[in-house]
Every structure is written in structure tokens, then in C-alpha cells.
Enzyme design. Sequence first.
Site, PDB file in Angstrom:
ATOM      1  CE  LYS A   1       5.527  17.391 -13.789  1.00 13.76           C
ATOM      2  NZ  LYS A   1       5.553  16.238 -14.634  1.00 13.76           N
TER       3      LYS A   1
ATOM      4  CG  ASN B   1      -1.370  16.905 -20.021  1.00 10.23           C
ATOM      5  OD1 ASN B   1      -0.375  16.225 -19.812  1.00 10.23           O
ATOM      6  ND2 ASN B   1      -2.405  16.917 -19.193  1.00 10.23           N
TER       7      ASN B   1
ATOM      8  CD  GLU C   1       7.374  16.304 -22.395  1.00  7.47           C
ATOM      9  OE1 GLU C   1       6.773  17.279 -21.917  1.00  7.47           O
ATOM     10  OE2 GLU C   1       6.805  15.232 -22.693  1.00  7.47           O
TER      11      GLU C   1
ATOM     12  CG  HIS D   1      -0.799  11.197 -25.610  1.00  2.55           C
ATOM     13  ND1 HIS D   1      -1.427  11.580 -24.443  1.00  2.55           N
ATOM     14  CD2 HIS D   1       0.488  10.960 -25.279  1.00  2.55           C
ATOM     15  CE1 HIS D   1      -0.545  11.581 -23.459  1.00  2.55           C
ATOM     16  NE2 HIS D   1       0.623  11.209 -23.936  1.00  2.55           N
TER      17      HIS D   1
ATOM     18  CD  GLU E   1      -3.671  16.630 -15.618  1.00  3.33           C
ATOM     19  OE1 GLU E   1      -2.555  16.128 -15.383  1.00  3.33           O
ATOM     20  OE2 GLU E   1      -4.276  16.459 -16.674  1.00  3.33           O
TER      21      GLU E   1
ATOM     22  CG  HIS F   1       1.501  15.851 -23.681  1.00  3.47           C
ATOM     23  ND1 HIS F   1       2.250  16.995 -23.682  1.00  3.47           N
ATOM     24  CD2 HIS F   1       2.255  14.912 -23.053  1.00  3.47           C
ATOM     25  CE1 HIS F   1       3.401  16.770 -23.060  1.00  3.47           C
ATOM     26  NE2 HIS F   1       3.434  15.509 -22.678  1.00  3.47           N
TER      27      HIS F   1
ATOM     28  CG  HIS G   1       6.166  11.183 -24.918  1.00  5.46           C
ATOM     29  ND1 HIS G   1       4.788  11.185 -25.035  1.00  5.46           N
ATOM     30  CD2 HIS G   1       6.455  12.123 -23.982  1.00  5.46           C
ATOM     31  CE1 HIS G   1       4.278  12.073 -24.191  1.00  5.46           C
ATOM     32  NE2 HIS G   1       5.265  12.658 -23.544  1.00  5.46           N
TER      33      HIS G   1
ATOM     34  NE  ARG H   1      -4.124  -1.900   1.903  1.00  9.86           N
ATOM     35  CZ  ARG H   1      -4.108  -2.976   2.680  1.00  9.86           C
ATOM     36  NH1 ARG H   1      -3.208  -3.090   3.635  1.00  9.86           N
ATOM     37  NH2 ARG H   1      -5.002  -3.927   2.506  1.00  9.86           N
TER      38      ARG H   1
ATOM     39  CE  LYS I   1      -0.416  13.924 -14.424  1.00 14.10           C
ATOM     40  NZ  LYS I   1      -0.707  14.477 -15.754  1.00 14.10           N
TER      41      LYS I   1
ATOM     42  NE  ARG J   1       0.843  16.969 -12.706  1.00 13.95           N
ATOM     43  CZ  ARG J   1       1.475  16.153 -11.886  1.00 13.95           C
ATOM     44  NH1 ARG J   1       1.152  16.122 -10.609  1.00 13.95           N
ATOM     45  NH2 ARG J   1       2.430  15.359 -12.324  1.00 13.95           N
TER      46      ARG J   1
HETATM   47  N1  GLY Z   1       3.672  15.169 -17.639  1.00 16.86           N
HETATM   48  C1  GLY Z   1       2.538  15.898 -17.234  1.00 16.86           C
HETATM   49  C2  GLY Z   1       2.343  15.966 -15.761  1.00 16.86           C
HETATM   50  O1  GLY Z   1       3.168  15.493 -15.022  1.00 16.86           O
HETATM   51  O2  GLY Z   1       1.342  16.467 -15.312  1.00 16.86           O
END
Ligand code: GLY
Length: 370
Positions: A228, A246, A186, A253, A238, A249, A267, A122, A144, A242
Site C-alpha cells: 500500500k 479498489n 483486504e 460497495h 488516486e 470494491h 465491508h 485547518r 484517506k 491507487r
Molecule cells: N482503501 C483504498 C485506498 O486507500 O486507496
Amino acid sequence: MNERVHVALPGRAYDVEIGPGLLGQTGAFIAPLLKRPRVVVISDETVAGLHLETLRDGLSAAAISMESLILPAGEGTKCWSELMRCVEWLLDQEVERGDVVVAFGGGVIGDLVGFAAAILRRGVRFVQIPTSLLAQVDSSVGGKTGINTHHGKNLVGAFHQPSLVLADTAVLGTLKPRDFLAGYGEVVKYGLLGDADFFDWLEQNGPDLADGNGVARVEAVRRSVQMKADIVMRDETEQGERALLNLGHTFGHALEAATGYSDRLLHGEGVAIGCALAFELSARMGLCAQEAPSRVRAHLRDMGMKVDLSDIEGDLPDAKALLALMGQDKKVVEGQLRFILARSIGASFVTGDVAKADVLALLDDALAQR
Ligand code: GLY
């Protein structure tokens, strides 16, 4: 010339250490986190071949022992079966709640191992040691974690913040130029989404960065990570802001899916093309001046990066099929696609208010230039 960015999340704050040669000092950085002098490390074949012994030496300098699991390199590793392998191996290693798991690699390893740490007993703590530019400026920071399924990328995962991030910028010197430039996609994203001065700086310093200027590399990683961290501290899960991370993206994607998540398009390359498309769409919708997408494209071209759909080798599906692939994006809300668009360089925003016809026209035109 080492730098530190503090991610001040209540109850789970951590530092991102940035600088050349940090791998050799890993033991000194990790020791304060440990209850016993031992860590378990998961890496991939490429990174382990190049850097595992340096990491081992860095740990043993602080009398910390290490066991390692080495996985195949590549996006295919971010899957259910490798997740199971990681978790079972960590249990074989008798990793306890108080221990620390180390994710040593690029974005694939960071996401996979972070998720394994999130669900093991956990939740056990983990340390990110990102070795690609993409992982240093983006995926290792912010918590993430997750894997891909046949439905799409990153669809299963958890928010699980690392306890420490060690970004050794000297390691970037072993990246293939194409991988470095993909990660640079990025970096550019940060300037485009919220910091026009940073984009100016990148226009000046980008070529130097790519040529290996160590001081410029530390500065680019620091500024990206600081942006960031600031966004993650305001919106960890998010709910709003946040999503700006993206930028590029949604298009990216879809292009990655259309090219089978293969070597045809990395990517970060998809993100760079996606940023150019997002700015073009913004200009067509009258949200920003045409000068903005022109400047974005010019900088990506200067850097020798992929900019247009014509830079992707092989066939691509038609505009309708690309739009359908965008529908798989996690950012779909109540069936409506959300886009990150821009009012100018450094001023992006999230919107669901985009006509499908406008997106189709943009993609049709972009495909016609192939
Ligand atoms: N890569 C996007 C984020 O971490 O929110």
C-alpha cells in the site's frame, strides 16, 4: 519481531510500526511528535472496553496524559453528527495546531477521526492506532479520511496523512473470527492486485494466520502495508494506480448498499466476493485464464470466507438494481463505471472499457445460483 514500513511522502513522511505489544509502548513512539505531554484519543465502545487502559498505561509510561472520547461502535458512527461531536469535543479539549489527535479503533474510527483532524483548525496532526485487521492493512495507511452520507459511503472526506501508524498485531487476537476474516479479504486483495508471490504465500499460510500465528500475522500486515505504501507514494491522490486498491470494491460497495451496510455483509466480505466477481468477469472477457477465478474462489473457500452471492443471507435486488448501485461508486468517471480487472493473479489494471451487458450477465448468473 517488530517491523517498520516507511511512507516517504515529501513533507509528510511517516512510519508504520508493526508488531505484537506495541500498545504498551505507545508513549515512546508518540513522544517525539508532541510539543506538550498530552494526547486526545477518540475510540469506540468496543475497542475502549478492551484496550483503552493498556493504551493509557503505554502513554503514562512516557509521562504522557490522555483524555478520551468514546463513540458508539459501528459504521453508523461515520456520519455528520458524530463528526460534529468529535470536532466540538476536540475544541472543548482546547486542542491546538501543535497537538496530536489519536484515532484508536478500526476503519470507522480511523476515517472519522482522521477527517475531524483534517478540518480542525485547518488541519492538526493525527496518529492512527488501528485495531482491526482491515484497518491495519488498509484504511490506516495512505491518508484517506471521511464519512458516509445518505448518498453513499466515503463521499465526503479529505486526504490527510497520519504522522504515525501503530499496528499492534497482538490486538488482532481479540477480534471475532468473522471480523478477522473480513479484514483478511483486504489482505488477499493485495496479492491479487499486484503480487502473485504474496498470494502463493497466503495460500500456504492463510489458515495459520487465521489460527493466530503471530509471526505470520506480522508478515501479512507488513507485506500488505508495504504494497500500500509503495502505491500511495507513487499516486497519493488516486490519479491512476491507487485505484488498483479498489479491486473488488465496485461490486463490494454495491452489495454493501444492497444489504443496507448491515451485519448481513461486512465491508471486507463484500471485497472478497467482489474480488471473486472481478476475476470471473476478467475470465469471461477473455482477459485471464479461467484458472485464475477458480484459484481465487478456492482460497476464499479454504479460509471459510464468503465467496458467492449465495453466501449472503436474505434477499438481494436484481442485476439491474445492483448495477445501478455500482453507479454510486466514487470511481465513476463521466458517468462511466471503472472496473479493476486482471490479466492473472497479481496483475490487475483499471479500465472503463466494460460492456454493461457483460456485467449484467455476470450478476444474473451469480444471482441465479442463489
Ligand atoms: N482503501 C483504498 C485506498 O486507500 O486507496
